[in-house]
Design a protein around this motif. Structure first.
Motif, PDB file in Angstrom:
ATOM      1  N   ILE A  13       3.001  33.394 -42.893  1.00  0.00           N
ATOM      2  CA  ILE A  13       2.918  33.353 -44.352  1.00  0.00           C
ATOM      3  C   ILE A  13       3.804  32.209 -44.847  1.00  0.00           C
ATOM      4  O   ILE A  13       4.947  32.080 -44.422  1.00  0.00           O
ATOM      5  CB  ILE A  13       3.416  34.682 -44.987  1.00  0.00           C
ATOM      6  CG1 ILE A  13       2.774  35.903 -44.331  1.00  0.00           C
ATOM      7  CG2 ILE A  13       3.235  34.655 -46.495  1.00  0.00           C
ATOM      8  CD1 ILE A  13       1.300  36.026 -44.494  1.00  0.00           C
ATOM      9  N   ILE A  14       3.274  31.416 -45.766  1.00  0.00           N
ATOM     10  CA  ILE A  14       4.076  30.363 -46.396  1.00  0.00           C
ATOM     11  C   ILE A  14       4.784  31.000 -47.585  1.00  0.00           C
ATOM     12  O   ILE A  14       4.145  31.468 -48.521  1.00  0.00           O
ATOM     13  CB  ILE A  14       3.197  29.183 -46.871  1.00  0.00           C
ATOM     14  CG1 ILE A  14       2.468  28.550 -45.689  1.00  0.00           C
ATOM     15  CG2 ILE A  14       4.058  28.152 -47.606  1.00  0.00           C
ATOM     16  CD1 ILE A  14       1.432  27.503 -46.081  1.00  0.00           C
ATOM     17  N   ILE A  15       6.132  31.028 -47.539  1.00  0.00           N
ATOM     18  CA  ILE A  15       6.891  31.625 -48.631  1.00  0.00           C
ATOM     19  C   ILE A  15       7.512  30.586 -49.559  1.00  0.00           C
ATOM     20  O   ILE A  15       7.972  30.926 -50.650  1.00  0.00           O
ATOM     21  CB  ILE A  15       7.980  32.592 -48.123  1.00  0.00           C
ATOM     22  CG1 ILE A  15       8.971  31.882 -47.215  1.00  0.00           C
ATOM     23  CG2 ILE A  15       7.348  33.791 -47.423  1.00  0.00           C
ATOM     24  CD1 ILE A  15      10.232  32.678 -46.932  1.00  0.00           C
ATOM     25  N   ASP A  16       7.524  29.334 -49.140  1.00  0.00           N
ATOM     26  CA  ASP A  16       8.126  28.277 -49.967  1.00  0.00           C
ATOM     27  C   ASP A  16       7.803  26.931 -49.323  1.00  0.00           C
ATOM     28  O   ASP A  16       7.206  26.869 -48.243  1.00  0.00           O
ATOM     29  CB  ASP A  16       9.639  28.458 -50.055  1.00  0.00           C
ATOM     30  CG  ASP A  16      10.256  27.787 -51.269  1.00  0.00           C
ATOM     31  OD1 ASP A  16       9.558  27.047 -51.985  1.00  0.00           O
ATOM     32  OD2 ASP A  16      11.469  28.023 -51.513  1.00  0.00           O
ATOM     33  N   HIS A  19      -0.621  26.517 -40.809  1.00  0.00           N
ATOM     34  CA  HIS A  19       0.002  27.766 -40.397  1.00  0.00           C
ATOM     35  C   HIS A  19      -0.965  28.547 -39.523  1.00  0.00           C
ATOM     36  O   HIS A  19      -2.169  28.348 -39.583  1.00  0.00           O
ATOM     37  CB  HIS A  19       0.405  28.597 -41.621  1.00  0.00           C
ATOM     38  CG  HIS A  19      -0.771  29.029 -42.445  1.00  0.00           C
ATOM     39  ND1 HIS A  19      -1.426  28.179 -43.303  1.00  0.00           N
ATOM     40  CD2 HIS A  19      -1.421  30.209 -42.522  1.00  0.00           C
ATOM     41  CE1 HIS A  19      -2.423  28.817 -43.874  1.00  0.00           C
ATOM     42  NE2 HIS A  19      -2.445  30.054 -43.419  1.00  0.00           N
ATOM     43  N   LYS A  20      -0.404  29.424 -38.716  1.00  0.00           N
ATOM     44  CA  LYS A  20      -1.218  30.286 -37.870  1.00  0.00           C
ATOM     45  C   LYS A  20      -1.637  31.521 -38.663  1.00  0.00           C
ATOM     46  O   LYS A  20      -1.122  31.792 -39.748  1.00  0.00           O
ATOM     47  CB  LYS A  20      -0.416  30.689 -36.635  1.00  0.00           C
ATOM     48  CG  LYS A  20      -0.066  29.501 -35.754  1.00  0.00           C
ATOM     49  CD  LYS A  20       0.776  29.921 -34.589  1.00  0.00           C
ATOM     50  CE  LYS A  20       1.172  28.682 -33.791  1.00  0.00           C
ATOM     51  NZ  LYS A  20       2.243  28.951 -32.860  1.00  0.00           N
ATOM     52  N   GLU A  21      -2.558  32.266 -38.118  1.00  0.00           N
ATOM     53  CA  GLU A  21      -3.114  33.429 -38.809  1.00  0.00           C
ATOM     54  C   GLU A  21      -2.047  34.451 -39.205  1.00  0.00           C
ATOM     55  O   GLU A  21      -2.124  35.063 -40.249  1.00  0.00           O
ATOM     56  CB  GLU A  21      -4.169  34.104 -37.919  1.00  0.00           C
ATOM     57  CG  GLU A  21      -4.913  35.211 -38.627  1.00  0.00           C
ATOM     58  CD  GLU A  21      -6.012  35.798 -37.780  1.00  0.00           C
ATOM     59  OE1 GLU A  21      -6.310  36.992 -37.961  1.00  0.00           O
ATOM     60  OE2 GLU A  21      -6.576  35.077 -36.937  1.00  0.00           O
ATOM     61  N   LYS A  74       7.477  20.333 -46.281  1.00  0.00           N
ATOM     62  CA  LYS A  74       7.284  21.138 -45.078  1.00  0.00           C
ATOM     63  C   LYS A  74       7.216  22.606 -45.504  1.00  0.00           C
ATOM     64  O   LYS A  74       8.071  23.075 -46.262  1.00  0.00           O
ATOM     65  CB  LYS A  74       8.466  20.922 -44.136  1.00  0.00           C
ATOM     66  CG  LYS A  74       8.423  21.760 -42.895  1.00  0.00           C
ATOM     67  CD  LYS A  74       9.649  21.502 -42.042  1.00  0.00           C
ATOM     68  CE  LYS A  74       9.604  22.425 -40.833  1.00  0.00           C
ATOM     69  NZ  LYS A  74      10.806  22.307 -40.028  1.00  0.00           N
ATOM     70  N   PRO A  75       6.204  23.357 -45.043  1.00  0.00           N
ATOM     71  CA  PRO A  75       6.125  24.771 -45.439  1.00  0.00           C
ATOM     72  C   PRO A  75       7.225  25.601 -44.777  1.00  0.00           C
ATOM     73  O   PRO A  75       7.606  25.353 -43.632  1.00  0.00           O
ATOM     74  CB  PRO A  75       4.742  25.205 -44.944  1.00  0.00           C
ATOM     75  CG  PRO A  75       4.404  24.263 -43.846  1.00  0.00           C
ATOM     76  CD  PRO A  75       5.091  22.968 -44.176  1.00  0.00           C
ATOM     77  N   VAL A  76       7.737  26.573 -45.522  1.00  0.00           N
ATOM     78  CA  VAL A  76       8.675  27.547 -44.968  1.00  0.00           C
ATOM     79  C   VAL A  76       7.817  28.731 -44.543  1.00  0.00           C
ATOM     80  O   VAL A  76       7.192  29.384 -45.377  1.00  0.00           O
ATOM     81  CB  VAL A  76       9.727  27.980 -46.016  1.00  0.00           C
ATOM     82  CG1 VAL A  76      10.655  29.036 -45.431  1.00  0.00           C
ATOM     83  CG2 VAL A  76      10.511  26.773 -46.517  1.00  0.00           C
ATOM     84  N   LEU A  77       7.748  28.962 -43.246  1.00  0.00           N
ATOM     85  CA  LEU A  77       6.851  29.977 -42.676  1.00  0.00           C
ATOM     86  C   LEU A  77       7.613  31.210 -42.211  1.00  0.00           C
ATOM     87  O   LEU A  77       8.734  31.104 -41.711  1.00  0.00           O
ATOM     88  CB  LEU A  77       6.091  29.388 -41.489  1.00  0.00           C
ATOM     89  CG  LEU A  77       5.222  28.171 -41.779  1.00  0.00           C
ATOM     90  CD1 LEU A  77       4.791  27.492 -40.497  1.00  0.00           C
ATOM     91  CD2 LEU A  77       4.016  28.574 -42.606  1.00  0.00           C
ATOM     92  N   VAL A  78       6.976  32.369 -42.367  1.00  0.00           N
ATOM     93  CA  VAL A  78       7.539  33.627 -41.891  1.00  0.00           C
ATOM     94  C   VAL A  78       6.428  34.388 -41.180  1.00  0.00           C
ATOM     95  O   VAL A  78       5.289  34.424 -41.652  1.00  0.00           O
ATOM     96  CB  VAL A  78       8.081  34.472 -43.073  1.00  0.00           C
ATOM     97  CG1 VAL A  78       8.567  35.823 -42.610  1.00  0.00           C
ATOM     98  CG2 VAL A  78       9.184  33.739 -43.799  1.00  0.00           C
ATOM     99  N   ALA A 138       4.164  36.082 -52.206  1.00  0.00           N
ATOM    100  CA  ALA A 138       3.342  35.069 -51.534  1.00  0.00           C
ATOM    101  C   ALA A 138       1.874  35.501 -51.568  1.00  0.00           C
ATOM    102  O   ALA A 138       1.263  35.479 -52.625  1.00  0.00           O
ATOM    103  CB  ALA A 138       3.843  34.774 -50.134  1.00  0.00           C
ATOM    104  N   VAL A 139       1.310  35.930 -50.446  1.00  0.00           N
ATOM    105  CA  VAL A 139      -0.114  36.291 -50.374  1.00  0.00           C
ATOM    106  C   VAL A 139      -0.389  37.758 -50.680  1.00  0.00           C
ATOM    107  O   VAL A 139      -1.536  38.156 -50.849  1.00  0.00           O
ATOM    108  CB  VAL A 139      -0.709  35.932 -48.986  1.00  0.00           C
ATOM    109  CG1 VAL A 139      -0.666  34.441 -48.745  1.00  0.00           C
ATOM    110  CG2 VAL A 139       0.007  36.694 -47.878  1.00  0.00           C
ATOM    111  N   ASP A 140       0.652  38.581 -50.748  1.00  0.00           N
ATOM    112  CA  ASP A 140       0.486  40.022 -50.931  1.00  0.00           C
ATOM    113  C   ASP A 140       0.834  40.481 -52.345  1.00  0.00           C
ATOM    114  O   ASP A 140       1.662  39.862 -53.024  1.00  0.00           O
ATOM    115  CB  ASP A 140       1.375  40.801 -49.953  1.00  0.00           C
ATOM    116  CG  ASP A 140       0.931  40.674 -48.511  1.00  0.00           C
ATOM    117  OD1 ASP A 140      -0.101  40.031 -48.242  1.00  0.00           O
ATOM    118  OD2 ASP A 140       1.624  41.227 -47.633  1.00  0.00           O
TER     119      ASP A 140
END
Length: 162
Positions: free
Chosen positions: A155-158, A150-152, A32-36, A112-114
């Motif tokens: 961010i998936i961090i883990d 995930h939504k726009e 399961k993605p950890v989302l922020v 993550a993405v940044d």
């Protein structure tokens, strides 16, 4: 005997291709993605007291400092002036981070993405974010290589086992 073996192979093939909710397979559904939210993500880099390493990653040494990645959590900072006796100084909490590079006094971190640039001052025990390049890297994939839903602005961090 041959019919039983054939039926077993067919059953295994069908189960491995079975689709679940949101177009997931059984294999990808184990994580399961950890989302922020992006707004929280961009404010999540903070300096904390030294901590115990839970899942060590890459190590980087610059001058008298040693940085040890705690995978997807951040970086442990040590005084490395005596390599036989490194002293824990602080923990730079960077959710989603797995690597860093240092050029001059700028620390570049993949969060993550940044791609984030920051400075760290061991004497004053302060960090300062100097730049953030958004969406430089793709979203994190699960340990078995699947993308998360995930939504726009998320961010998936883990990834965690369900």
């Amino acid at each position: 005997m041959k019919k039983t073996l054939l039926l077993l192979l067919i059953a295994c093939s069908v189960i491995s291709c079975l689709r679940l909710e949101n177009n997931e397979t059984l294999e990808e559904n184990q994580y399961k993605p950890v989302l922020v939210q992006r707004s929280v993500f961009e404010k999540s880099i903070v300096l904390e007291n030294a901590q115990t390493i839970t899942k060590s990653g890459k190590i980087y040494i610059k001058g008298d400092l040693m940085f040890i990645n705690d995978v997807n959590k951040g970086f442990h900072v040590y005084d490395y002036s005596d390599p036989k006796n490194p002293v824990p100084l602080q923990f730079i909490k960077v959710p989603g981070a797995t690597d860093l590079a240092i050029i001059d006094d700028i620390i570049y971190i993949n969060q993550a993405v940044d791609l984030v640039a920051l400075t760290y001052n061991a004497t004053t025990k302060k960090i300062k974010i100097t730049n953030r390049n958004k969406n430089v890297f793709p979203q994190k994939k699960s340990p078995n290589g699947f993308s998360g839903n995930h939504k726009e602005n998320e961010i998936i961090i883990d990834w965690k086992v369900k």
